[in-house]
Design a protein around this motif. Structure first.
Motif, PDB file in Angstrom:
ATOM      1  N   VAL A 340       0.838  -1.203   0.000  1.00 45.86           N
ATOM      2  CA  VAL A 340       0.000   0.000   0.000  1.00 45.86           C
ATOM      3  C   VAL A 340       0.874   1.254   0.000  1.00 45.86           C
ATOM      4  N   GLU A 341       1.908   1.283   0.846  1.00 42.04           N
ATOM      5  CA  GLU A 341       2.767   2.465   0.917  1.00 42.04           C
ATOM      6  C   GLU A 341       3.525   2.671  -0.388  1.00 42.04           C
ATOM      7  N   ALA A 342       4.018   1.596  -0.995  1.00 41.45           N
ATOM      8  CA  ALA A 342       4.724   1.725  -2.270  1.00 41.45           C
ATOM      9  C   ALA A 342       3.808   2.304  -3.339  1.00 41.45           C
ATOM     10  N   VAL A 343       2.581   1.806  -3.409  1.00 42.79           N
ATOM     11  CA  VAL A 343       1.613   2.306  -4.393  1.00 42.79           C
ATOM     12  C   VAL A 343       1.309   3.776  -4.151  1.00 42.79           C
ATOM     13  N   GLN A 344       1.056   4.133  -2.916  1.00 44.29           N
ATOM     14  CA  GLN A 344       0.702   5.515  -2.610  1.00 44.29           C
ATOM     15  C   GLN A 344       1.860   6.471  -2.878  1.00 44.29           C
ATOM     16  N   GLN A 345       3.083   6.006  -2.668  1.00 43.20           N
ATOM     17  CA  GLN A 345       4.236   6.841  -3.015  1.00 43.20           C
ATOM     18  C   GLN A 345       4.297   7.076  -4.521  1.00 43.20           C
ATOM     19  N   LEU A 346       4.033   6.044  -5.315  1.00 44.27           N
ATOM     20  CA  LEU A 346       4.047   6.189  -6.770  1.00 44.27           C
ATOM     21  C   LEU A 346       2.892   7.059  -7.255  1.00 44.27           C
ATOM     22  N   GLN A 347       1.811   7.067  -6.506  1.00 46.50           N
ATOM     23  CA  GLN A 347       0.666   7.907  -6.860  1.00 46.50           C
ATOM     24  C   GLN A 347       0.841   9.347  -6.407  1.00 46.50           C
ATOM     25  N   ARG A 353       5.321  13.087   3.870  1.00 47.36           N
ATOM     26  CA  ARG A 353       6.351  12.063   3.705  1.00 47.36           C
ATOM     27  C   ARG A 353       6.584  11.686   2.239  1.00 47.36           C
ATOM     28  N   GLN A 354       5.930  12.365   1.318  1.00 54.92           N
ATOM     29  CA  GLN A 354       6.037  12.021  -0.096  1.00 54.92           C
ATOM     30  C   GLN A 354       7.472  12.149  -0.605  1.00 54.92           C
ATOM     31  N   VAL A 355       7.931  11.109  -1.303  1.00 55.83           N
ATOM     32  CA  VAL A 355       9.219  11.128  -1.979  1.00 55.83           C
ATOM     33  C   VAL A 355       8.988  11.740  -3.355  1.00 55.83           C
ATOM     34  N   GLN A 356       9.517  12.916  -3.568  1.00 60.62           N
ATOM     35  CA  GLN A 356       9.252  13.639  -4.803  1.00 60.62           C
ATOM     36  C   GLN A 356       9.835  12.908  -6.018  1.00 60.62           C
ATOM     37  N   GLY A 357       9.007  12.804  -7.052  1.00 61.43           N
ATOM     38  CA  GLY A 357       9.453  12.188  -8.297  1.00 61.43           C
ATOM     39  C   GLY A 357       9.578  10.682  -8.250  1.00 61.43           C
ATOM     40  N   ALA A 358       8.949  10.036  -7.288  1.00 56.75           N
ATOM     41  CA  ALA A 358       9.059   8.571  -7.177  1.00 56.75           C
ATOM     42  C   ALA A 358       8.437   7.896  -8.396  1.00 56.75           C
ATOM     43  N   ARG A 359       9.233   7.081  -9.081  1.00 51.05           N
ATOM     44  CA  ARG A 359       8.779   6.369 -10.279  1.00 51.05           C
ATOM     45  C   ARG A 359       8.892   4.858 -10.132  1.00 51.05           C
ATOM     46  N   LEU A 360       9.834   4.406  -9.316  1.00 45.68           N
ATOM     47  CA  LEU A 360      10.056   2.987  -9.098  1.00 45.68           C
ATOM     48  C   LEU A 360      10.098   2.703  -7.601  1.00 45.68           C
ATOM     49  N   ALA A 361       9.389   1.657  -7.190  1.00 48.96           N
ATOM     50  CA  ALA A 361       9.342   1.310  -5.765  1.00 48.96           C
ATOM     51  C   ALA A 361       9.453  -0.197  -5.594  1.00 48.96           C
ATOM     52  N   VAL A 362      10.004  -0.587  -4.465  1.00 48.93           N
ATOM     53  CA  VAL A 362      10.071  -1.994  -4.068  1.00 48.93           C
ATOM     54  C   VAL A 362       9.169  -2.197  -2.858  1.00 48.93           C
ATOM     55  N   ALA A 363       8.377  -3.267  -2.896  1.00 46.33           N
ATOM     56  CA  ALA A 363       7.599  -3.705  -1.731  1.00 46.33           C
ATOM     57  C   ALA A 363       8.012  -5.136  -1.428  1.00 46.33           C
ATOM     58  N   GLN A 364       8.398  -5.388  -0.180  1.00 47.90           N
ATOM     59  CA  GLN A 364       8.940  -6.705   0.182  1.00 47.90           C
ATOM     60  C   GLN A 364       8.173  -7.301   1.346  1.00 47.90           C
ATOM     61  N   GLY A 365       8.000  -8.608   1.313  1.00 46.74           N
ATOM     62  CA  GLY A 365       7.327  -9.325   2.391  1.00 46.74           C
ATOM     63  C   GLY A 365       8.223 -10.398   2.980  1.00 46.74           C
ATOM     64  N   ASN A 366       8.087 -10.596   4.282  1.00 44.96           N
ATOM     65  CA  ASN A 366       8.895 -11.569   5.019  1.00 44.96           C
ATOM     66  C   ASN A 366       7.972 -12.458   5.833  1.00 44.96           C
ATOM     67  N   GLY A 367       8.120 -13.767   5.693  1.00 45.49           N
ATOM     68  CA  GLY A 367       7.280 -14.696   6.437  1.00 45.49           C
ATOM     69  C   GLY A 367       8.091 -15.640   7.291  1.00 45.49           C
ATOM     70  N   GLY A 368       7.511 -16.072   8.407  1.00 47.64           N
ATOM     71  CA  GLY A 368       8.210 -16.981   9.308  1.00 47.64           C
ATOM     72  C   GLY A 368       9.352 -16.265   9.994  1.00 47.64           C
TER      73      GLY A 368
END
Length: 384
Positions: A340-347, A353-368
């Motif tokens: 959600v945060e990665a998408v909203q930053q790109l939008q 807290r907006q990163v100006q000019g954000a065009r590429l973002a990484v979203a990572q998940g960790n389990g266990g």
């Protein structure tokens, strides 16, 4: 074997949260439903438009069926993959394949947890182990403490460098009105915090909160009609390496290493191209390990890399811009909140807290316990 992915052929057209921090009186399903309706509304959709449903909850092993019933829908595709906090990135990868194949048209990925108000403590999915339980670990924190201790021993990583992660996360949280912990966290306060499982103290550990998140996906050819600024899925990969920490081959190298390499290759980008990074920071050591494994710095240099405010507001690499699991929200599983945060930053809708000019973002998940890792690369239309 060729590692192919439908680069840019699917997109996230809605992303929302609900009940961040404390949401007394709500069930897990109610929380997930509120976030889902909000995410769908962003794309001008309703639950009845959903024909692909992906969900996980902490209390229902058949949550896919329960949530479909709760929403009053009959999806053609339902999944409740359970790999812990990486479930949602894996679901997004599967959803992209299903959408591209025409098996469904509108995918909803949702999660909700009332962990804080219902239980008031961290819920662990770790089953009793005949090999680990006799040592009475405080899991999951003790497992991550082993990884932290090994990294410190092998590479000279310091307690203060772990603190840099916690302090940076809090600085981002102070810019996020939805973050649960927004009071100032100094390095002195971090160093003085009580120990939980050496070398990790309470400020090295994620929050225990309520919260829900949801994203809506569609094919790219429809995405532009549903949202003025979709976030396109450019690459997605995952890797499972073990179940219990005692079986982890190298406590300083996670499945992110190969997953990120594959996801970046699919997307046709390098770490240096990424504008914003959303990591699953259940513990401060995670951020250091994952930045190394993604290739933002060499192995063993993560502690130095995060120092000096490099990942804090104003630093050269914005990391966990909502405050992360350490300071924003962590309702049992955090993986969907990184998306959600990665998408909203790109939008470009993140306010202070907006990163100006954000065009590429990484979203990572960790389990266990550093067991299942998944990496998504998301981009704006300009990156297609």
């Amino acid at each position: 074997m060729k590692d192919s992915f439908p680069r840019g052929r699917t997109a996230i057209v809605g992303a929302a949260t609900f009940g961040m921090g404390e949401a007394p009186g709500f069930t897990n399903m109610e929380l997930a439903a509120r976030a889902s309706v909000s995410a769908l509304a962003q794309a001008g959709l309703t639950p009845k438009d959903v024909d692909g449903l992906f969900i996980v909850t902490m209390d229902d092993t058949m949550s896919g069926l329960s949530f479909a019933e709760y929403l009053g829908i009959r999806p053609r595709l339902t999944d409740n993959c359970r790999t812990g906090g990486s479930s949602f990135e894996i679901q997004a990868s599967l959803a992209a394949l299903a959408l591209d194949a025409g098996q469904c048209d509108v995918v909803l990925i949702a999660y909700g947890s009332n962990q804080r108000t219902a239980a008031g403590k961290l819920i662990s999915s770790n089953r009793p182990s005949p090999w680990e339980s006799p040592y009475r670990p405080i899991n999951p924190v003790s497992s991550y403490a082993l990884a932290a201790a090994r990294h410190m021993h092998q590479y000279g990583t310091t307690k203060q460098q772990l603190g840099e992660v916690a302090v940076a996360a809090r600085k981002w949280a102070q810019k996020n009105p939805d973050a649960f912990m927004r009071d100032e966290l100094t390095m002195e306060a971090y160093m003085a915090a009580r120990q939980v499982s050496s070398p990790l103290g309470v400020r090295d550990c994620c929050l225990v909160t309520d919260g829900a998140a949801a994203v809506v996906m569609s094919r790219a050819d429809r995405a532009r009609d549903l949202n003025k600024r979709p976030a396109y899925l450019l690459g997605a990969a995952a890797e499972t390496t073990h179940r219990e920490i005692a079986q982890m081959a190298d406590l300083t190298v996670t499945g992110v290493a190969r997953a990120a390499q594959r996801a970046f290759a699919q997307a046709g980008v390098r770490p240096a191209d990424i504008d914003v990074v959303e990591l699953y920071d259940a513990f401060t050591i995670n951020t250091i390990l994952f930045l190394e494994d993604m290739g933002f710095c060499p192995k063993g240099e993560g502690g130095h890399f995060v120092s000096g405010g490099r990942i804090a507001p104003g630093g050269e690499l914005p990391v966990n811009t909502n405050g992360g699991g350490l300071s924003c929200v962590h309702p049992g599983m955090y993986g969907l909140f990184t998306m959600v945060e990665a998408v909203q930053q790109l939008q470009g809708v993140c306010g202070e807290r907006q990163v100006q000019g954000a065009r590429l973002a990484v979203a990572q998940g960790n389990g266990g316990v550093l067991s299942s890792e998944a990496v998504l690369v998301l981009g704006t239309e300009e990156t297609l």
